[in-house]
Design a protein around this motif. Structure first.
Motif, PDB file in Angstrom:
ATOM      1  N   ALA A  74     -20.064  -2.626 -21.985  1.00 53.25           N
ATOM      2  CA  ALA A  74     -19.537  -3.986 -21.875  1.00 53.25           C
ATOM      3  C   ALA A  74     -18.766  -4.212 -20.583  1.00 53.25           C
ATOM      4  N   ILE A  75     -18.049  -3.201 -20.102  1.00 58.19           N
ATOM      5  CA  ILE A  75     -17.232  -3.403 -18.912  1.00 58.19           C
ATOM      6  C   ILE A  75     -17.981  -3.124 -17.617  1.00 58.19           C
ATOM      7  N   SER A  76     -19.092  -2.346 -17.678  1.00 57.51           N
ATOM      8  CA  SER A  76     -19.695  -1.902 -16.420  1.00 57.51           C
ATOM      9  C   SER A  76     -21.159  -2.260 -16.235  1.00 57.51           C
ATOM     10  N   LEU A  77     -21.853  -2.723 -17.270  1.00 56.13           N
ATOM     11  CA  LEU A  77     -23.288  -2.988 -17.113  1.00 56.13           C
ATOM     12  C   LEU A  77     -23.580  -4.080 -16.088  1.00 56.13           C
ATOM     13  N   PRO A  78     -22.898  -5.239 -16.122  1.00 61.15           N
ATOM     14  CA  PRO A  78     -23.176  -6.227 -15.060  1.00 61.15           C
ATOM     15  C   PRO A  78     -22.880  -5.705 -13.665  1.00 61.15           C
ATOM     16  N   GLY A  79     -21.789  -4.936 -13.527  1.00 61.39           N
ATOM     17  CA  GLY A  79     -21.475  -4.360 -12.225  1.00 61.39           C
ATOM     18  C   GLY A  79     -22.524  -3.371 -11.770  1.00 61.39           C
ATOM     19  N   ALA A  80     -23.016  -2.552 -12.700  1.00 62.26           N
ATOM     20  CA  ALA A  80     -24.068  -1.596 -12.340  1.00 62.26           C
ATOM     21  C   ALA A  80     -25.341  -2.321 -11.919  1.00 62.26           C
ATOM     22  N   TYR A  81     -25.667  -3.407 -12.597  1.00 60.97           N
ATOM     23  CA  TYR A  81     -26.850  -4.192 -12.220  1.00 60.97           C
ATOM     24  C   TYR A  81     -26.698  -4.769 -10.820  1.00 60.97           C
ATOM     25  N   VAL A  82     -25.542  -5.334 -10.538  1.00 62.88           N
ATOM     26  CA  VAL A  82     -25.299  -5.912  -9.204  1.00 62.88           C
ATOM     27  C   VAL A  82     -25.378  -4.831  -8.142  1.00 62.88           C
ATOM     28  N   ALA A  83     -24.812  -3.657  -8.399  1.00 65.49           N
ATOM     29  CA  ALA A  83     -24.828  -2.574  -7.409  1.00 65.49           C
ATOM     30  C   ALA A  83     -26.243  -2.105  -7.131  1.00 65.49           C
TER      31      ALA A  83
ATOM     32  N   VAL B  98     -24.486 -11.242  -7.581  1.00 66.84           N
ATOM     33  CA  VAL B  98     -23.088 -11.319  -7.996  1.00 66.84           C
ATOM     34  C   VAL B  98     -22.776 -12.689  -8.577  1.00 66.84           C
ATOM     35  N   LEU B  99     -23.310 -13.763  -7.987  1.00 63.36           N
ATOM     36  CA  LEU B  99     -23.091 -15.104  -8.535  1.00 63.36           C
ATOM     37  C   LEU B  99     -23.831 -15.287  -9.851  1.00 63.36           C
ATOM     38  N   GLU B 100     -25.004 -14.678  -9.973  1.00 62.16           N
ATOM     39  CA  GLU B 100     -25.732 -14.719 -11.240  1.00 62.16           C
ATOM     40  C   GLU B 100     -24.887 -14.115 -12.356  1.00 62.16           C
ATOM     41  N   ALA B 101     -24.355 -12.931 -12.105  1.00 63.26           N
ATOM     42  CA  ALA B 101     -23.603 -12.228 -13.141  1.00 63.26           C
ATOM     43  C   ALA B 101     -22.357 -13.001 -13.542  1.00 63.26           C
ATOM     44  N   ILE B 102     -21.588 -13.473 -12.562  1.00 65.72           N
ATOM     45  CA  ILE B 102     -20.342 -14.179 -12.870  1.00 65.72           C
ATOM     46  C   ILE B 102     -20.624 -15.482 -13.606  1.00 65.72           C
ATOM     47  N   SER B 103     -21.603 -16.241 -13.158  1.00 66.50           N
ATOM     48  CA  SER B 103     -21.914 -17.524 -13.799  1.00 66.50           C
ATOM     49  C   SER B 103     -22.389 -17.331 -15.236  1.00 66.50           C
ATOM     50  N   MET B 104     -23.236 -16.341 -15.482  1.00 60.61           N
ATOM     51  CA  MET B 104     -23.732 -16.119 -16.832  1.00 60.61           C
ATOM     52  C   MET B 104     -22.634 -15.592 -17.761  1.00 60.61           C
ATOM     53  N   LEU B 105     -21.748 -14.754 -17.241  1.00 55.38           N
ATOM     54  CA  LEU B 105     -20.629 -14.297 -18.068  1.00 55.38           C
ATOM     55  C   LEU B 105     -19.693 -15.450 -18.423  1.00 55.38           C
ATOM     56  N   LEU B 106     -19.472 -16.353 -17.465  1.00 51.71           N
ATOM     57  CA  LEU B 106     -18.635 -17.530 -17.739  1.00 51.71           C
ATOM     58  C   LEU B 106     -19.296 -18.433 -18.779  1.00 51.71           C
ATOM     59  N   ILE B 107     -20.604 -18.616 -18.671  1.00 52.76           N
ATOM     60  CA  ILE B 107     -21.311 -19.441 -19.661  1.00 52.76           C
ATOM     61  C   ILE B 107     -21.207 -18.810 -21.047  1.00 52.76           C
ATOM     62  N   LEU B 108     -21.323 -17.488 -21.098  1.00 53.34           N
ATOM     63  CA  LEU B 108     -21.196 -16.798 -22.378  1.00 53.34           C
ATOM     64  C   LEU B 108     -19.813 -17.001 -22.985  1.00 53.34           C
ATOM     65  N   GLU B 109     -18.764 -16.950 -22.152  1.00 51.24           N
ATOM     66  CA  GLU B 109     -17.412 -17.169 -22.647  1.00 51.24           C
ATOM     67  C   GLU B 109     -17.213 -18.615 -23.105  1.00 51.24           C
ATOM     68  N   ILE B 110     -17.806 -19.565 -22.382  1.00 45.20           N
ATOM     69  CA  ILE B 110     -17.695 -20.971 -22.786  1.00 45.20           C
ATOM     70  C   ILE B 110     -18.358 -21.192 -24.142  1.00 45.20           C
TER      71      ILE B 110
ATOM     72  N   TYR C 147     -15.445  -8.387 -14.650  1.00 47.59           N
ATOM     73  CA  TYR C 147     -15.306  -9.130 -13.386  1.00 47.59           C
ATOM     74  C   TYR C 147     -14.827  -8.242 -12.236  1.00 47.59           C
ATOM     75  N   PRO C 148     -13.760  -7.433 -12.393  1.00 50.41           N
ATOM     76  CA  PRO C 148     -13.423  -6.524 -11.283  1.00 50.41           C
ATOM     77  C   PRO C 148     -14.521  -5.504 -11.002  1.00 50.41           C
ATOM     78  N   PHE C 149     -15.249  -5.063 -12.026  1.00 46.99           N
ATOM     79  CA  PHE C 149     -16.363  -4.143 -11.799  1.00 46.99           C
ATOM     80  C   PHE C 149     -17.454  -4.814 -10.969  1.00 46.99           C
ATOM     81  N   ILE C 150     -17.714  -6.084 -11.246  1.00 44.31           N
ATOM     82  CA  ILE C 150     -18.738  -6.816 -10.483  1.00 44.31           C
ATOM     83  C   ILE C 150     -18.317  -6.957  -9.028  1.00 44.31           C
ATOM     84  N   PHE C 151     -17.065  -7.329  -8.782  1.00 43.62           N
ATOM     85  CA  PHE C 151     -16.594  -7.515  -7.408  1.00 43.62           C
ATOM     86  C   PHE C 151     -16.631  -6.198  -6.629  1.00 43.62           C
TER      87      PHE C 151
END
Length: 479
Positions: A283-292, A321-333, A399-403
């Protein structure tokens, strides 16, 4: 005349202290040669108790002392008006006899509370179906029934200058570490605040690291879970007006434990607990790993997977990086919308909104198919964590993992892991290590996985208990 003036002055002082509230009432009555005046809030008292157990005995037993005439369980005396005012606010009735300075206080509070129901936020397949409620006395009654021993200690506190919130601390005297109780007592007594909204206020005012995302106290609504932690030498905090209990000190691993783990086979319990820890890492690192991997290091992926990612991102305009952040924000909304709306509408919005938004963003080439899968899996992985507080931390940490991954690739991901591990290693609660105490040889049997019950002979080291032995002869039938 002087006694009449005294009674009138008392009435005026109490009325002024209650800000001239309209529900403040006085009742005068004469029985024989004695004159009585009753003070109470008519919105807080049980009229039947006042009528049957106070007024009627005073009128019938005219020559008997008031202490013998009135038969109310909770009775006390005072000569201080401040104590009388506090009693009136709590729903008690204050009786004054003309010619006396002593004020008699009787418990006549009107108790309106919801019935004990099933746990809402901590549903389990096996175990008790009772949950704590907002009434502190009822919660203490539940705990006394579950722990029928004189060793259970209950200490009361009143926090909030204006709210005067009643708080109870529970622990087992022969097991708990005295230094932890003394330190908690010191912190509780040092709180100076107008009102307390529990348990969140107490959690922030008592914990050591206020700027940490990780919860340092465990919140539970299950009395059986409170009992299990008390038996391990921990301290529970119950608050009037709150159906939740705070448990301390706890380690990082306690937030991945569930009562179900101890009701099923230990192999299954261990598997599910390891799965929760693994899902937390996902949960904390999968989006960051994908972006990397997509941005910097696609060559470490198998050739077929790299081709699949390349084809799914071929016409995507936004960087990963914008894909990951935007989709995570949509999920939270979507998650917040399903929580705040009424239940039937919220469930519909969650399902329909997720399908519609996921389909639209993919068809419009704003987000790749793979990113939708990654974010969906990330959300599911965070929901499997039993603790709401730890689940919330798992939703913010990506989010910090993604950045870091967007800046340094996989090296940034490794740095993010190191920062999180260093932060966890530095956390303490009441002098007890938060993270690494659960990884030593004595505690790992009930942290990362769940060993058989007959192997859990000692209590967790994180509690620093005086009595470390929990099981003495677990399988005595074996010869």
């Amino acid at each position: 005349m002087q006694s009449d003036r005294l009674t009138s002055n008392n009435t005026r002082v109490i009325q002024e202290q209650l800000s001239n509230s309209s529900d403040f009432q006085t009742h005068d009555l004469t029985a024989g040669n004695r004159h009585f005046r009753l003070y109470y809030l008519n919105t807080m008292i049980e009229y039947a108790i006042v009528q049957e157990h106070i007024i009627r005995p005073l009128l019938v037993h005219t020559d008997v002392d008031i202490r013998e005439a009135v038969s109310v369980l909770h009775a006390s005396e005072t000569e201080l008006l401040t104590d009388a005012i506090t009693a009136v606010i709590e729903g008690k009735t204050v009786v004054q006899i003309e010619g006396e300075t002593t004020l008699y206080i009787y418990g006549t509070a009107l108790n309106k509370e919801r019935s004990i129901n099933v746990p809402v936020n901590e549903r389990v397949l096996r175990g008790s179906n009772e949950a704590l409620i907002e009434n502190l006395e009822t919660n203490l009654n539940l705990m006394r029934k579950l722990i029928a021993t004189p060793d259970l200690v209950v200490k009361y506190y009143h926090l909030g200058r204006r709210s005067n919130t009643k708080i109870a601390i529970l622990y087992l005297n022969s097991i708990v570490n005295e230094q932890i109780v003394q330190e908690l007592d010191r912190r509780m007594n040092s709180i100076d605040i107008d009102y307390v909204e529990a348990p969140g206020f107490i959690q922030e005012l008592v914990e050591e690291k206020s700027f940490s995302l990780f919860p340092q106290m465990l919140v539970t609504e299950r009395p059986d879970r409170v009992r299990s932690y008390l038996m391990d030498g921990k301290v529970a905090i119950l608050t009037s007006g709150s159906p939740d209990s705070l448990i301390l000190p706890v380690s990082f691993w306690a937030f991945f434990q569930s009562p179900d783990d101890y009701q099923i086979n230990w192999l299954l319990g261990s598997t599910f607990r390891i799965l929760r820890v693994f899902c937390f890492i996902i949960a904390i690192s999968l989006p960051g790993a994908y972006v990397a991997m997509v941005t910097f290091d696609p060559r470490i992926l198998p050739f077929e997977i790299a081709l699949t990612l390349q084809s799914s991102m071929q016409f995507i305009a936004f960087p990963a990086v914008l894909e990951a952040i935007s989709m995570l924000l949509i999920l939270e909304i979507l998650r917040e919308a399903t929580i705040r709306l009424p239940s039937p509408i919220g469930q519909t919005i969650g399902v329909v909104g997720g399908i519609v938004i996921g389909t639209v963003v993919v068809q419009s080439n704003l987000v790749s198919n793979t990113m939708v899968v990654v974010v969906a899996f990330t959300g599911l992985a965070s929901f499997i964590i039993p603790s709401y507080e730890m689940s919330s931390a798992a939703r913010l940490l990506p989010y910090p993992f993604i950045f870091m991954s967007a800046i340094l690739g996989l090296i940034g991901l490794e740095f993010a892991y190191l920062f999180v591990l260093a932060h966890l290693s530095r956390l303490h609660m009441m002098g007890v290590p938060y993270f690494y105490s659960g990884l030593n040889a004595g505690s790992i049997r009930d942290t990362l996985f769940r060993a058989p019950l007959w192997r859990l002979k000692t209590r967790a080291k994180e509690s620093l208990t005086r009595n470390k032995v929990r099981i003495r002869n677990p399988r005595g039938w074996e010869k």
